[in-house]
Design a protein around this motif. Structure first.
Motif, PDB file in Angstrom:
ATOM      1  N   ARG A 128      30.273  26.839 -50.272  1.00 36.93           N
ATOM      2  CA  ARG A 128      29.514  27.397 -51.304  1.00 36.93           C
ATOM      3  C   ARG A 128      28.740  26.320 -52.076  1.00 36.93           C
ATOM      4  O   ARG A 128      29.285  25.285 -52.495  1.00 36.93           O
ATOM      5  N   ALA A 129      27.409  26.802 -52.515  1.00 34.50           N
ATOM      6  CA  ALA A 129      26.630  25.648 -53.331  1.00 34.50           C
ATOM      7  C   ALA A 129      27.028  25.938 -54.758  1.00 34.50           C
ATOM      8  O   ALA A 129      26.993  26.776 -55.650  1.00 34.50           O
ATOM      9  N   PRO A 130      27.603  24.572 -55.135  1.00 36.07           N
ATOM     10  CA  PRO A 130      28.222  24.689 -56.479  1.00 36.07           C
ATOM     11  C   PRO A 130      26.963  24.198 -57.608  1.00 36.07           C
ATOM     12  O   PRO A 130      25.789  24.051 -57.145  1.00 36.07           O
ATOM     13  N   SER A 131      27.232  24.481 -58.850  1.00 41.20           N
ATOM     14  CA  SER A 131      26.083  24.467 -59.963  1.00 41.20           C
ATOM     15  C   SER A 131      25.804  23.004 -60.130  1.00 41.20           C
ATOM     16  O   SER A 131      24.544  22.480 -59.942  1.00 41.20           O
ATOM     17  N   ARG A 132      26.695  22.076 -59.535  1.00 36.39           N
ATOM     18  CA  ARG A 132      26.348  20.516 -59.407  1.00 36.39           C
ATOM     19  C   ARG A 132      26.771  19.892 -58.415  1.00 36.39           C
ATOM     20  O   ARG A 132      28.040  20.040 -57.825  1.00 36.39           O
ATOM     21  N   PRO A 133      25.771  19.585 -57.417  1.00 36.70           N
ATOM     22  CA  PRO A 133      26.142  19.233 -56.065  1.00 36.70           C
ATOM     23  C   PRO A 133      27.345  18.105 -55.921  1.00 36.70           C
ATOM     24  O   PRO A 133      27.161  17.101 -56.569  1.00 36.70           O
ATOM     25  N   ARG A 134      28.113  18.489 -55.307  1.00 37.81           N
ATOM     26  CA  ARG A 134      29.468  17.655 -54.988  1.00 37.81           C
ATOM     27  C   ARG A 134      29.331  17.000 -53.600  1.00 37.81           C
ATOM     28  O   ARG A 134      28.759  17.558 -52.829  1.00 37.81           O
ATOM     29  N   ALA A 135      29.756  15.705 -53.341  1.00 36.49           N
ATOM     30  CA  ALA A 135      29.388  15.260 -52.198  1.00 36.49           C
ATOM     31  C   ALA A 135      30.785  13.987 -51.788  1.00 36.49           C
ATOM     32  O   ALA A 135      31.438  13.882 -52.509  1.00 36.49           O
ATOM     33  N   THR A 136      30.765  14.097 -50.448  1.00 36.68           N
ATOM     34  CA  THR A 136      31.541  13.001 -49.993  1.00 36.68           C
ATOM     35  C   THR A 136      30.889  11.552 -49.990  1.00 36.68           C
ATOM     36  O   THR A 136      30.050  11.272 -49.465  1.00 36.68           O
ATOM     37  N   LEU A 137      31.840  10.528 -50.455  1.00 34.18           N
ATOM     38  CA  LEU A 137      31.281   9.231 -50.371  1.00 34.18           C
ATOM     39  C   LEU A 137      31.857   8.352 -49.296  1.00 34.18           C
ATOM     40  O   LEU A 137      33.092   8.429 -48.822  1.00 34.18           O
ATOM     41  N   SER A 138      31.032   7.848 -48.620  1.00 30.75           N
ATOM     42  CA  SER A 138      31.364   6.833 -47.728  1.00 30.75           C
ATOM     43  C   SER A 138      30.867   5.463 -48.132  1.00 30.75           C
ATOM     44  O   SER A 138      29.466   5.541 -48.393  1.00 30.75           O
ATOM     45  N   ILE A 139      31.323   4.286 -47.672  1.00 30.32           N
ATOM     46  CA  ILE A 139      30.881   3.035 -48.060  1.00 30.32           C
ATOM     47  C   ILE A 139      30.297   2.286 -46.790  1.00 30.32           C
ATOM     48  O   ILE A 139      31.100   2.320 -45.694  1.00 30.32           O
ATOM     49  N   VAL A 140      28.963   1.897 -46.885  1.00 30.82           N
ATOM     50  CA  VAL A 140      28.489   1.123 -45.932  1.00 30.82           C
ATOM     51  C   VAL A 140      28.404  -0.266 -46.470  1.00 30.82           C
ATOM     52  O   VAL A 140      27.565  -0.722 -47.429  1.00 30.82           O
ATOM     53  N   PRO A 141      29.247  -1.260 -45.992  1.00 34.39           N
ATOM     54  CA  PRO A 141      29.197  -2.395 -46.560  1.00 34.39           C
ATOM     55  C   PRO A 141      27.902  -3.272 -46.584  1.00 34.39           C
ATOM     56  O   PRO A 141      27.097  -3.180 -45.782  1.00 34.39           O
ATOM     57  N   ALA A 142      27.702  -4.016 -47.794  1.00 36.47           N
ATOM     58  CA  ALA A 142      26.575  -4.861 -47.953  1.00 36.47           C
ATOM     59  C   ALA A 142      26.385  -5.669 -46.796  1.00 36.47           C
ATOM     60  O   ALA A 142      25.481  -6.015 -46.145  1.00 36.47           O
ATOM     61  N   LEU A 143      27.575  -6.284 -46.045  1.00 32.58           N
ATOM     62  CA  LEU A 143      27.459  -7.157 -45.127  1.00 32.58           C
ATOM     63  C   LEU A 143      26.879  -6.409 -43.527  1.00 32.58           C
ATOM     64  O   LEU A 143      26.094  -7.086 -42.818  1.00 32.58           O
ATOM     65  N   ILE A 144      27.186  -5.145 -43.583  1.00 32.01           N
ATOM     66  CA  ILE A 144      26.521  -4.272 -42.402  1.00 32.01           C
ATOM     67  C   ILE A 144      25.113  -4.111 -42.853  1.00 32.01           C
ATOM     68  O   ILE A 144      24.190  -4.163 -42.027  1.00 32.01           O
ATOM     69  N   ALA A 145      24.890  -3.634 -43.989  1.00 29.66           N
ATOM     70  CA  ALA A 145      23.449  -3.226 -44.622  1.00 29.66           C
ATOM     71  C   ALA A 145      22.637  -4.373 -44.220  1.00 29.66           C
ATOM     72  O   ALA A 145      21.445  -4.242 -43.807  1.00 29.66           O
ATOM     73  N   HIS A 146      22.819  -5.761 -44.586  1.00 32.73           N
ATOM     74  CA  HIS A 146      22.293  -6.667 -44.378  1.00 32.73           C
ATOM     75  C   HIS A 146      21.857  -7.170 -42.882  1.00 32.73           C
ATOM     76  O   HIS A 146      21.209  -8.088 -42.919  1.00 32.73           O
ATOM     77  N   ALA A 147      22.763  -6.547 -42.265  1.00 29.53           N
ATOM     78  CA  ALA A 147      22.188  -6.794 -40.865  1.00 29.53           C
ATOM     79  C   ALA A 147      21.287  -5.996 -39.933  1.00 29.53           C
ATOM     80  O   ALA A 147      20.639  -6.064 -38.810  1.00 29.53           O
ATOM     81  N   GLY A 148      20.750  -5.037 -40.951  1.00 29.78           N
ATOM     82  CA  GLY A 148      19.475  -4.321 -40.371  1.00 29.78           C
ATOM     83  C   GLY A 148      19.922  -2.785 -40.388  1.00 29.78           C
ATOM     84  O   GLY A 148      20.999  -2.411 -40.547  1.00 29.78           O
ATOM     85  N   ASP A 149      18.875  -2.023 -40.329  1.00 27.25           N
ATOM     86  CA  ASP A 149      18.900  -0.564 -40.378  1.00 27.25           C
ATOM     87  C   ASP A 149      19.650  -0.325 -38.854  1.00 27.25           C
ATOM     88  O   ASP A 149      20.562   0.919 -39.298  1.00 27.25           O
ATOM     89  N   GLN A 150      19.611  -0.600 -37.877  1.00 24.78           N
ATOM     90  CA  GLN A 150      20.506  -0.178 -36.492  1.00 24.78           C
ATOM     91  C   GLN A 150      22.011  -0.554 -37.098  1.00 24.78           C
ATOM     92  O   GLN A 150      22.770   0.440 -36.604  1.00 24.78           O
ATOM     93  N   ALA A 151      22.368  -1.634 -37.446  1.00 23.62           N
ATOM     94  CA  ALA A 151      23.677  -1.899 -37.966  1.00 23.62           C
ATOM     95  C   ALA A 151      24.308  -0.605 -38.911  1.00 23.62           C
ATOM     96  O   ALA A 151      25.416  -0.328 -38.598  1.00 23.62           O
ATOM     97  N   GLY A 152      23.434  -0.564 -39.798  1.00 21.43           N
ATOM     98  CA  GLY A 152      23.659   0.453 -40.692  1.00 21.43           C
ATOM     99  C   GLY A 152      24.128   1.822 -40.295  1.00 21.43           C
ATOM    100  O   GLY A 152      25.226   2.539 -40.536  1.00 21.43           O
ATOM    101  N   TRP A 153      23.075   2.513 -39.483  1.00 18.63           N
ATOM    102  CA  TRP A 153      23.259   3.675 -38.739  1.00 18.63           C
ATOM    103  C   TRP A 153      24.349   3.542 -37.876  1.00 18.63           C
ATOM    104  O   TRP A 153      25.136   4.776 -37.869  1.00 18.63           O
ATOM    105  N   ARG A 154      24.486   2.469 -37.056  1.00 21.27           N
ATOM    106  CA  ARG A 154      25.689   2.522 -36.313  1.00 21.27           C
ATOM    107  C   ARG A 154      27.146   2.644 -36.893  1.00 21.27           C
ATOM    108  O   ARG A 154      27.955   2.849 -36.357  1.00 21.27           O
ATOM    109  N   TYR A 155      27.177   1.941 -38.118  1.00 17.17           N
ATOM    110  CA  TYR A 155      28.526   1.877 -38.723  1.00 17.17           C
ATOM    111  C   TYR A 155      28.692   3.433 -39.054  1.00 17.17           C
ATOM    112  O   TYR A 155      29.671   3.859 -39.161  1.00 17.17           O
ATOM    113  N   VAL A 156      27.680   4.061 -39.654  1.00 17.25           N
ATOM    114  CA  VAL A 156      27.938   5.489 -40.074  1.00 17.25           C
ATOM    115  C   VAL A 156      28.403   6.359 -38.860  1.00 17.25           C
ATOM    116  O   VAL A 156      29.336   7.152 -39.086  1.00 17.25           O
TER     117      VAL A 156
END
Length: 446
Positions: A128-156
């Motif tokens: 159900r929708a809370p008063s303050r949105p709660r979320a699940t946190l996932s970490i995309v490492p900077a090493l993956i992020a710096h490899a480009g957009d395709q690497a970031g999406w592929r990691y997720v």
């Protein structure tokens, strides 16, 4: 009512601690919830495939009215993706530049952006929708992020689309995050990681972790690189040639209770409230059916099925398999006593083992117990019974298999009852040859 999805990203706090990206829906208005009042998204081009389009975003926070509207439009599928960054990020006071990129955020340059993109969901955070949105946190490492957009999406996608078991997803995500943090500390890039680096990481892991833990983390990294290869992110797998530590298991380490200890535990649980009867029924189910804790807690009331004059259990084991097990007469008595006290016999589609709120032991909710709640219950009941062994949920599965083999049961039948793929796995639960009695020790005479 049309539903579009927005991804908003900004550098948190203007420091080099990462980029946070929130995925949330914008219902019908074509307006981004994070955008300044009056700002609308440009029209989507007439193409068949959904293409990420840019929506303007504000440098400052939205006014109170817009924040309230954003909260009212919060979806139970809000998801937050965040990634760390070792590069120095500019503050949010810099001019905000907008670009149309199908990525999870951008490099750490102080930009805040919002994109329209296809639905993305890592895990629903609530029903159900809370008063303050709660979320699940996932970490995309900077090493993956710096490899480009395709690497970031592929990691997720490796964790969201490729791994279905939530326990495996959590363990593999933790292992991969630690590995890439280790590489980032040594200023490695994704394309410069070699087998020698993975081997060095494994050697350092062995100083703090056991062999099974190291092998699991190495398997997670190896599997991730295989996934990146098929996505054409990296050409080779640097973890493929690295061997993990040698680990030979002939006997399991799960604590096993003696028959007298198990009976002492059961007798110490009273039968006054429905919570007491639930706990007795759950422990009996784990012991007499050799069920895994996950399969036992996923049982529905209809899982207890009559067959002639006897009863059967229908368990949903790991891997999506259904396993039917004849019900021991003692287990049937415990289950029927619990079902009658809980008054759930007519709720055939409801959960069998339900939670009990607070200190009210006479009321059950409609929600199922989770593994942590079952573990806490078992430890509390064991302490009350005077059992000091570090037992857990898996103890009763091992106790039941050991008791069955001690009383002349066949290993092949135990394998079928435990839903094991290999008899070698079932043999790990057999502790009949490992128990030394006090008279045997007293034969040491000097």
């Amino acid at each position: 009512m049309s539903v579009s999805w927005c991804v908003s990203a900004r550098v948190r706090g203007g420091h080099a601690n990462g980029i946070q990206v929130t995925v949330h829906p914008s219902l019908g208005s074509g307006r981004c919830p994070n955008a300044r009042s009056g700002a609308t998204a440009p029209p989507r081009p007439a193409v068949c495939a959904p293409r990420p389009k840019l929506c303007t975003a504000s440098q400052n926070h939205a006014p109170a009215g817009r924040r309230q509207q954003r909260r009212s439009n919060a979806s139970p599928f809000n998801t937050v993706f965040a990634r760390s960054s070792s590069s120095t990020a500019s503050s949010l006071s810099q001019p905000h530049v907008s670009r149309a990129l199908p990525v999870i955020g951008t490099k750490g340059d102080g930009w805040r952006q919002t994109y329209h993109c296809p639905p993305i969901s890592f895990r629903p955070s609530s029903h159900r929708a809370p008063s303050r949105p709660r979320a699940t946190l996932s970490i995309v490492p900077a090493l993956i992020a710096h490899a480009g957009d395709q690497a970031g999406w592929r990691y997720v996608e490796f964790f969201s689309a490729n791994i279905r078991n939530p326990n495996t997803r959590r363990a593999y995500a933790r292992a991969c995050a630690q590995f890439f943090a280790w590489c980032e500390d040594r200023q490695l890039a994704l394309t410069t990681i070699r087998s020698v680096h993975v081997a060095t990481w494994v050697e350092q892991l062995q100083e703090k972790h056991s062999a099974p833990g190291v092998k699991q983390q190495l398997a997670a990294v190896r599997m991730l690189f295989d996934w990146l290869i098929t996505g054409q992110v990296v050409p080779t797998n640097p973890a493929a040639a690295v061997r993990g530590p040698k680990h030979v298991v002939k006997t399991g380490k799960t604590p096993v209770l003696e028959a007298a200890e198990w009976r002492k535990l059961i007798d110490s649980i009273p039968t006054d409230t429905v919570r007491d009867l639930r706990d007795r029924a759950l422990i009996a189910t784990l012991t007499y059916s050799f069920a895994r804790i996950g399969a036992a807690l996923k049982m529905k009331v209809e899982g207890l099925q009559p067959k002639g004059s006897a009863w059967r259990l229908r368990l949903h084991e790991k891997g999506g398999r259904y396993h039917e097990m004849p019900c021991h007469h003692s287990l049937a008595e415990a289950l029927h006593a619990y079902v009658a006290a809980a008054d759930v016999a007519e709720d055939r589609k409801g959960w069998l083992f339900r939670t009990s709120p607070g200190h009210n032991a006479t009321v059950l909710t409609e929600q199922p117990m989770d593994q942590s709640a079952a573990w806490l219950m078992i430890r509390r009941r064991a302490a009350a019974a005077g059992i000091h062994a570090q037992i857990g949920n898996h103890t009763f599965r091992a106790t039941g298999i050991t008791a069955y083999l001690e009383n002349g049961g066949q290993l092949a039948h135990a394998q079928t009852m435990a839903a094991h793929e290999s008899p070698r796995t079932t043999k790990l639960y057999d502790r009949t040859k490992d128990r030394l009695t006090q008279p045997e020790v007293e034969k040491i005479r000097l």
